[in-house]
Design a protein around this motif. Sequence first.
Motif, short mmCIF file in Angstrom:
data_model
loop_
_atom_site.label_atom_id
_atom_site.label_comp_id
_atom_site.label_asym_id
_atom_site.label_seq_id
_atom_site.Cartn_x
_atom_site.Cartn_y
_atom_site.Cartn_z
N ARG A 310 0.83 -1.21 0.00
CA ARG A 310 0.00 0.00 0.00
C ARG A 310 0.86 1.26 0.00
O ARG A 310 0.54 2.25 -0.67
N ASP A 311 1.95 1.24 0.77
CA ASP A 311 2.86 2.39 0.79
C ASP A 311 3.48 2.61 -0.59
O ASP A 311 3.60 3.75 -1.05
N CYS A 312 3.84 1.51 -1.24
CA CYS A 312 4.41 1.61 -2.58
C CYS A 312 3.40 2.21 -3.56
O CYS A 312 3.74 3.09 -4.36
N ASP A 313 2.15 1.75 -3.48
CA ASP A 313 1.10 2.28 -4.36
C ASP A 313 0.90 3.77 -4.14
O ASP A 313 0.74 4.54 -5.09
N GLU A 314 0.91 4.17 -2.87
CA GLU A 314 0.69 5.58 -2.55
C GLU A 314 1.84 6.46 -3.04
O GLU A 314 1.63 7.57 -3.53
N GLN A 315 3.05 5.94 -2.93
CA GLN A 315 4.22 6.72 -3.30
C GLN A 315 4.45 6.77 -4.81
O GLN A 315 4.95 7.77 -5.33
N THR A 316 4.10 5.71 -5.52
CA THR A 316 4.43 5.63 -6.94
C THR A 316 3.22 5.68 -7.87
O THR A 316 3.38 5.75 -9.09
N GLY A 317 2.03 5.62 -7.30
CA GLY A 317 0.83 5.62 -8.14
C GLY A 317 0.56 4.27 -8.78
O GLY A 317 -0.26 4.16 -9.70
N SER A 318 1.24 3.23 -8.30
CA SER A 318 1.02 1.88 -8.83
C SER A 318 -0.23 1.26 -8.24
O SER A 318 -0.91 1.88 -7.41
N ASN A 319 -0.53 0.05 -8.64
CA ASN A 319 -1.74 -0.62 -8.15
C ASN A 319 -1.42 -2.08 -7.80
O ASN A 319 -2.20 -2.98 -8.07
N TRP A 320 -0.23 -2.29 -7.18
CA TRP A 320 0.20 -3.65 -6.90
C TRP A 320 -0.69 -4.34 -5.87
O TRP A 320 -0.94 -5.55 -5.97
N THR A 321 -1.20 -3.61 -4.90
CA THR A 321 -2.03 -4.23 -3.86
C THR A 321 -3.26 -4.88 -4.47
O THR A 321 -3.56 -6.06 -4.23
N GLU A 322 -3.98 -4.12 -5.28
CA GLU A 322 -5.20 -4.65 -5.90
C GLU A 322 -4.88 -5.82 -6.82
O GLU A 322 -5.56 -6.85 -6.79
N LYS A 323 -3.83 -5.68 -7.63
CA LYS A 323 -3.49 -6.74 -8.59
C LYS A 323 -3.09 -8.04 -7.89
O LYS A 323 -3.55 -9.13 -8.25
N ILE A 324 -2.22 -7.92 -6.90
CA ILE A 324 -1.73 -9.11 -6.21
C ILE A 324 -2.85 -9.79 -5.42
O ILE A 324 -3.03 -11.01 -5.49
N TYR A 325 -3.63 -9.00 -4.69
CA TYR A 325 -4.69 -9.60 -3.87
C TYR A 325 -5.85 -10.11 -4.71
O TYR A 325 -6.53 -11.06 -4.32
N GLN A 326 -6.08 -9.49 -5.86
CA GLN A 326 -7.10 -10.04 -6.75
C GLN A 326 -6.65 -11.40 -7.28
O GLN A 326 -7.45 -12.35 -7.37
N SER A 327 -5.37 -11.53 -7.59
CA SER A 327 -4.83 -12.81 -8.04
C SER A 327 -4.95 -13.86 -6.93
O SER A 327 -5.33 -15.01 -7.18
N ILE A 328 -4.66 -13.46 -5.69
CA ILE A 328 -4.78 -14.38 -4.55
C ILE A 328 -6.22 -14.81 -4.37
O ILE A 328 -6.52 -16.01 -4.19
N ALA A 329 -7.16 -13.86 -4.40
CA ALA A 329 -8.58 -14.17 -4.20
C ALA A 329 -9.10 -15.12 -5.28
O ALA A 329 -9.84 -16.08 -4.98
N GLN A 330 -8.73 -14.85 -6.53
CA GLN A 330 -9.19 -15.73 -7.61
C GLN A 330 -8.64 -17.14 -7.44
O GLN A 330 -9.32 -18.14 -7.69
N THR A 331 -7.39 -17.23 -6.97
CA THR A 331 -6.78 -18.55 -6.76
C THR A 331 -7.44 -19.28 -5.60
O THR A 331 -7.62 -20.50 -5.64
#
Length: 378
Positions: A310-331
């Motif tokens: 979340r800190d990375c997303d906030e600092q860089t404007g990325s969306n890694w949290t949503e992408k990674i956790y969506q992948s986990i949830a689907q799995t």
Amino acid sequence: MISQSSRSGYTLPVFACASAIAALSHIQNKNIKNIVSVDLIYPSKVVNIPIEQVARIGLNSALAITRSDPGDNLDLTRNTPVWVLVELVEQTQANSCKQILIKGGEGIGIQINNEGKCAIYHYAKKILHKNLKKYLKPTESIIVTIILPEGKQLAKRTSNESFGVVEGLSLLGTTGISQPLTAANQLTAYQEELTAKAKQFNSLVFCLGENGLELARKQGINPERIIKTANWLGPLLVTAGVQKLASLLLFGYHGKLIKLAGGIFHTHHYLADGRLEILVAHGAKIGCPNTKLQQLLKSSTTENGLKLLRDCDEQTGSNWTEKIYQSIAQTIDQRSQVYIRKHTDVNVRVGSVLFGRDRSIIVSSNHGKLIMSNEICK
């Protein structure tokens, strides 16, 4: 219901209360004969608790020790010593106008989200106040300091830190009885509850623990559709297949549910872990930079890993949290559906909802969103 072969024990507040009674009685020169009676309040019952040791520390202070006995549970506090120091003072000398002041000593956790207060909750305070007050004169006050010498070490094997409690264990619970929720024969009771509810509803919700129950209700989920599962995900998924449910929602803390994405279907920490490895694997799957993956793998908990993302997303404007956790949830959904089909040859649509320490939802899988919107809410 619980099998007659399962032995119930008592929660930590009961042993803290017994130690406090023993220490106060020792100051008052009463002979307790290595056992004290404790009113549990919830349930309305008086029980006898063995005292391991008691000794006077000063003229008006004493220390007593009990050992935790949670009954037939896979409970890491089994046999842990519970020390309580009681100091008797004149009420005019007390630091508080309260007759009984309760403090947390070493091994009692600190609530980082609650002004650093010690993790001694309502039931623990209530049982201590009710049982100790009857031994005090109106002019007397006591300071009760609860110490868990093994608390810091044991806390490393719990998810306490994920919920904002650090440096020790929590003194929590809503009752004095420690039911054998993790004993093998408790599984039968969960299966019976699931079977009964499957006759009423074709879509149910699995909540892994107490933290999810309140949040699930706040999301509008019908409480009648909820099954509290503890760590018995695998056997209960199979039971859902046997009962031919149409759909099932897994609703839980991400630090528990993430194990299912790695094919771990009994979530107790005694049996298996791999949470950070699963988190990193899904980061690699969706192309997260290697430097970030290295940082994730070094995280002390999945909650810290989530914060890093979340800190990375906030600092860089990325969306890694949503992408990674969506992948986990689907799995989680896919592996759970395969698990049910493998053992029952029945197709059950599984969705998942993962929440964090702050009890806010991190992600809902696609199936989870559909089940939430169409099938299980009031």
